[in-house]
Write a protein that holds these residues in place. Sequence first.
Motif, PDB file in Angstrom:
ATOM      1  N   GLY A  83       0.819  -1.202   0.000  1.00 42.81           N
ATOM      2  CA  GLY A  83       0.000   0.000   0.000  1.00 42.81           C
ATOM      3  C   GLY A  83       0.855   1.253   0.000  1.00 42.81           C
ATOM      4  O   GLY A  83       1.941   1.265   0.575  1.00 42.81           O
ATOM      5  N   ARG A  85       0.332   5.660   0.231  1.00 44.27           N
ATOM      6  CA  ARG A  85      -0.452   6.905   0.314  1.00 44.27           C
ATOM      7  C   ARG A  85       0.548   8.050   0.337  1.00 44.27           C
ATOM      8  O   ARG A  85       1.282   8.200   1.320  1.00 44.27           O
ATOM      9  CB  ARG A  85      -1.275   6.947   1.594  1.00 44.27           C
ATOM     10  N   HIS A  87       1.110  12.342  -0.530  1.00 42.31           N
ATOM     11  CA  HIS A  87       0.431  13.619  -0.731  1.00 42.31           C
ATOM     12  C   HIS A  87       1.493  14.715  -0.835  1.00 42.31           C
ATOM     13  O   HIS A  87       2.551  14.621  -0.233  1.00 42.31           O
ATOM     14  CB  HIS A  87      -0.478  13.955   0.456  1.00 42.31           C
ATOM     15  N   ASN A 110     -10.420   1.162   3.420  1.00 43.41           N
ATOM     16  CA  ASN A 110      -9.501   2.281   3.191  1.00 43.41           C
ATOM     17  C   ASN A 110      -8.670   2.098   1.921  1.00 43.41           C
ATOM     18  O   ASN A 110      -7.925   2.987   1.543  1.00 43.41           O
ATOM     19  CB  ASN A 110      -8.553   2.458   4.373  1.00 43.41           C
ATOM     20  N   TRP A 111      -8.756   0.929   1.300  1.00 46.22           N
ATOM     21  CA  TRP A 111      -7.925   0.590   0.138  1.00 46.22           C
ATOM     22  C   TRP A 111      -8.833   0.100  -0.978  1.00 46.22           C
ATOM     23  O   TRP A 111      -9.056  -1.086  -1.149  1.00 46.22           O
ATOM     24  CB  TRP A 111      -6.885  -0.460   0.518  1.00 46.22           C
ATOM     25  N   THR A 125       6.422   5.720   7.517  1.00 44.80           N
ATOM     26  CA  THR A 125       5.658   6.963   7.493  1.00 44.80           C
ATOM     27  C   THR A 125       6.625   8.131   7.534  1.00 44.80           C
ATOM     28  O   THR A 125       7.579   8.103   8.304  1.00 44.80           O
ATOM     29  CB  THR A 125       4.720   7.033   8.720  1.00 44.80           C
ATOM     30  N   GLY A 134       3.625  10.979   3.566  1.00 45.56           N
ATOM     31  CA  GLY A 134       2.711   9.858   3.420  1.00 45.56           C
ATOM     32  C   GLY A 134       3.193   8.598   4.084  1.00 45.56           C
ATOM     33  O   GLY A 134       4.062   8.622   4.960  1.00 45.56           O
TER      34      GLY A 134
END
Length: 150
Positions: A83, A85, A87, A110-111, A125, A134
Amino acid sequence: MSSSEWANDQTLFASLTGGQAVIDWFGFCPRFHDASLERLEVVNGNVLLAIHAFRMTDELDQHRRFICDRHAIVTLKMIGVSGIRLHGSAVSIIFDLKIRRLPADEAASNWETCAAPVKGDIELTFDTSMGLYGEIYTKELEFELQPMPE
């Protein structure tokens, strides 16, 4: 969970391929504060993240700025990414980078476009002072350290 709610897993960091070499180079388990993102590649389910990192000493130069030493390119190789994420913009200065084992499965809701990361995956993270921030979830993580001339 917000990354501010958990601490870097130093035992995990040291146990990963190349992790202890990174700790030895800087003299501590780094969180890469003020490191710059040099490269981000996503290829065939794997991610490569290269950052220009350094150690900030408590010594001052003639302009009363902290002296930074131990410059290096630290490359994080993530294999089997489950996964991502991200930004923000591509130019990025890292505020804080944390690594831990995911304590529970992520909620599948969420995915929407992939299977959710699962308990035991490695969660990386990073927050930003400027630019990209992200999370990346992966099955394996390795470090590569390339010291830079000072």
